[in-house]
Design an enzyme around this catalytic site. Structure first.
Site, PDB file in Angstrom:
ATOM      1  CB  CYS A 302     103.273  74.014  94.580  1.00 14.38           C
ATOM      2  SG  CYS A 302     102.524  74.656  93.097  1.00 14.38           S
ATOM      3  NE  ARG A 331     106.398  77.875  84.832  1.00 14.15           N
ATOM      4  CZ  ARG A 331     106.696  78.701  85.824  1.00 14.15           C
ATOM      5  NH1 ARG A 331     106.945  79.977  85.570  1.00 14.15           N
ATOM      6  NH2 ARG A 331     106.735  78.265  87.070  1.00 14.15           N
ATOM      7  CD  GLN A 349     109.817  76.558  89.245  1.00 16.38           C
ATOM      8  OE1 GLN A 349     109.223  75.586  89.678  1.00 16.38           O
ATOM      9  NE2 GLN A 349     109.275  77.754  89.177  1.00 16.38           N
ATOM     10  CG  ASP A 351     109.778  75.197  93.481  1.00 20.72           C
ATOM     11  OD1 ASP A 351     109.681  76.188  94.212  1.00 20.72           O
ATOM     12  OD2 ASP A 351     108.836  74.769  92.787  1.00 20.72           O
ATOM     13  CG  HIS A 353     106.598  74.224  97.854  1.00 22.72           C
ATOM     14  ND1 HIS A 353     107.231  73.585  96.821  1.00 22.72           N
ATOM     15  CD2 HIS A 353     105.829  75.196  97.282  1.00 22.72           C
ATOM     16  CE1 HIS A 353     106.857  74.113  95.671  1.00 22.72           C
ATOM     17  NE2 HIS A 353     106.017  75.099  95.922  1.00 22.72           N
ATOM     18  CE  LYS A 432     105.107  87.547  92.057  1.00 21.09           C
ATOM     19  NZ  LYS A 432     105.605  86.926  90.815  1.00 21.09           N
ATOM     20  CG  HIS A 478     104.435  78.413  96.827  1.00 21.95           C
ATOM     21  ND1 HIS A 478     104.029  77.431  95.950  1.00 21.95           N
ATOM     22  CD2 HIS A 478     103.347  78.690  97.603  1.00 21.95           C
ATOM     23  CE1 HIS A 478     102.764  77.132  96.173  1.00 21.95           C
ATOM     24  NE2 HIS A 478     102.337  77.883  97.172  1.00 21.95           N
TER      25      HIS A 478
END
Length: 604
Positions: A302, A331, A349, A351, A353, A432, A478
């Site tokens: 992000c 992670r 990911q 991912d 945004h 979320k 997100h």
């Protein structure tokens, strides 16, 4: 009171023992069945029954915690002897013997000071109590066995007939890798024999579908302990599979007006402090020092997208603005939880945004839900949605969280989309929607997520020029559809048992020439497929025809094609079709038309 009544559940979702409820209890009764509330009590009570049996079989055992988890229950304990999977039947037998003694389960309370004195010689109980802030503690007793527990429990052992102990594992005390290793036994329990039998059948099927086993057989991915645990290597076939999945998603993003971006994989630690990750997520991050400056390897994408957004001025006319990235993140997962592709330390990911105005939240959330729906339908998954609210460890004011949470609820309610609530399960920066899918054998997996965030834009001073020419803060949504490519491919592998659909299969056709004289024709067919964007292999090694065909079929490819004199002469192919479980002949052109049509099935 009903003979099958095992507890009550109040308006706040709290579960109350029958013995704690009192005569004037207005909470909703919980019957002995396979509802979530009932199974939580049954499984936790069965964990205590298991601990009682272990105590009788291994008298020096000491117990830590025994919670209910998604896969049933477990208990962590210390024992002098080595316990393995072969010992589980003896423990189950003892559990059944204890049930026959018809023990009631009784609850009593004492002060924390009294409990500390009572268990003064049990360091594991002392560690449990160090985590509890309450001044009064409850203890549950059945026969001679008792343990600290908040409860609730079933009233008696007679409710606990339908259980199975599933495996033995090691578990670090309190999840600390530097602490003592305890023994952990997992189990499952239901309210009836039929449900238990169905579950165990599913477990056996899951073993056959284990993505680690299939991945090794199909040469999709590998791990190397010398390189580090939790770090997957993608082999050629697995890389092709990933590429195909990524390509499907690339096209789907572009048609939905997303813009591709890419951020660095390492940022100064001060940025992670500003975002709140350092304080709320720091224990899961890898930190390093470069030129006397602390950096953090990104656990999420992000911050990079925020910097891209801020780089040039934006106005309300630019919103909603959708960025997406196949972002590699790292992670620090504990070694004990690493599990194939499902839990790794490096993953990618899918991912994205979305920066939008507050009144665009509902429309954007619904757009993402439509995206999720199209992806899940492509792979044959049913799914449910769950809204997760503010966790204990969070940034931002309650009022902001309430607005964001209500925005998610309004988006789903306004379009009659069902959902459940997970209190306290949100990300630290915003509430979320979690997407939970159900695979071919009935298992549920948490994959995609949609998160509404007012906090990070505020912390990083993200702005746009509104229609009234004032500067305003956008909302940041997100979202991930798959969650991560690694985990989703693991799920897909088990969902399909390695028999991927044609458009996704890493190898779509294997050609098997009957003799060396037919090899050139097989390679010509392979080349034609490659030019059409498909993948094929030729099995022409110095093995018998039957062995080459068997080896080809073990690769779970959609088509195995035999070519011999007749096929070369007539420009045809002899097909073994996995989809229709049949054999037939087509001309080369007919076969290519068939494959091209199936390739088009992989569109969202």
């Amino acid at each position: 009171m009903s003979e099958n009544l095992i507890g009550y559940i109040d308006d706040q979702g709290n579960i109350i023992d029958t013995q704690s409820a009192g005569e004037n209890c207005t909470a909703t009764p919980i019957e002995y069945d396979n509802s979530d509330a009932s199974l939580e009590i049954v499984r936790h009570s069965t964990a205590h029954l298991m601990a009682q049996a272990i105590t009788e079989l291994y008298p020096n055992s000491q117990f830590f915690v025994g919670p209910v988890v998604d896969e049933g229950f477990y208990y962590d304990f210390r024992v002098d002897e080595q316990i393995g999977d072969n010992d589980l039947k003896a423990i189950e037998k003892k559990m059944k013997e204890l049930i026959k003694k018809k023990y009631k389960i009784e609850k009593y309370e004492m002060s924390k000071a009294e409990a500390l004195a009572k268990f003064a010689n049990d360091d594991l109980k002392q560690k449990v109590m160090s985590r509890i802030e309450d001044d009064t503690l409850s203890i549950y007793k059945q026969g001679e066995f008792e343990d600290l527990c908040r409860g609730p429990h079933v009233p008696a052992l007679r409710f606990l007939h339908n259980f199975k102990l599933t495996r033995v594992a090691g578990a670090y005390l309190g999840g600390d890798e530097n602490a003592e290793m305890l023994t952990r036994i997992y189990g499952i329990a239901f309210a009836d024999k039929e449900s238990l039998k169905a579950y165990m059948t599913m477990v056996e099927e899951a073993k056959k579908r284990d993505h680690r086993k299939i991945g090794a057989e199909m040469e999709l991915f590998m791990f190397d302990e010398a390189a580090g645990p939790g770090l997957p290597f993608w082999m050629p076939k697995g890389a092709k599979l990933r590429y195909k999945l990524e390509s499907i998603l690339h096209k789907a993003h572009l048609t939905r007006a997303y813009e591709p971006v890419r951020g660095p994989e390492i940022l100064k630690a001060d940025m992670w402090r500003t975002s709140g990750h350092y304080a709320c997520y720091g224990e899961n991050m890898y930190l390093t020092t470069i030129d006397e400056q602390e950096y953090g390897i990104k656990p999420m994408n992000c911050l990079g997208h925020i910097q891209v957004f801020k780089h040039t001025p934006k106005s309300y006319r630019d919103l909603p603005l959708r960025y997406y990235e196949y972002g590699v993140v790292h992670r620090h997962e504990k070694s004990g939880v690493l599990h194939g592709l499902f839990r790794v330390r490096e993953f990618t990911q899918d991912d994205a945004h979305i920066f939008c105005e507050p009144d665009q939240i509902a429309a954007e959330v619904l757009e993402v839900v439509e995206f999720v729906d199209s992806v899940m339908k492509l792979f044959g998954f049913d799914y449910t949605m769950e809204i997760s609210t503010k966790p204990e460890k969070a940034i931002g004011e309650d009022a902001v969280w309430e607005v964001a949470t209500q925005g998610l609820k309004d988006a789903l309610n306004g379009n009659n989309l069902p959902f459940t609530i997970d209190e306290g399960g949100g990300a630290f920066y915003g509430p979320k929607i979690d997407i939970k899918i159900t695979d071919a054998i009935g298992r549920k997996w948490q994959c995609g997520t949609i998160q509404v965030d007012f906090n990070l834009p505020e912390r990083f001073g993200v702005e746009y020029v509104a229609e009234d020419n004032t500067r305003k803060q956008p909302v940041m949504i997100h979202r991930a559809i798959l969650g991560s490519f690694e985990r989703f491919i693991g799920i897909l592998t088990e969902h399909y048992a390695g028999e991927f659909p044609f458009f996704l299969s890493p190898v779509q056709v294997i050609f098997v020439p009957i003799s060396d004289s037919h090899a050139d024709y097989a390679y010509t067919l392979k080349k034609r497929m490659v030019l059409e964007g498909m993948d094929a292999e030729v099995y022409d090694k110095n093995d018998s025809l039957n062995k080459r065909v068997r080896n080809a079929e073990k690769q779970r490819v959609p088509y195995v094609v035999i070519v011999g004199d007749e096929e070369v002469t007539n420009n045809t192919v002899a097909i073994r079709d996995r989809r229709n479980k049949e054999q037939y002949n087509l001309t080369q052109d007919e076969f290519m038309v068939k494959l091209t049509k199936q390739l088009q099935e992989g569109k969202i």
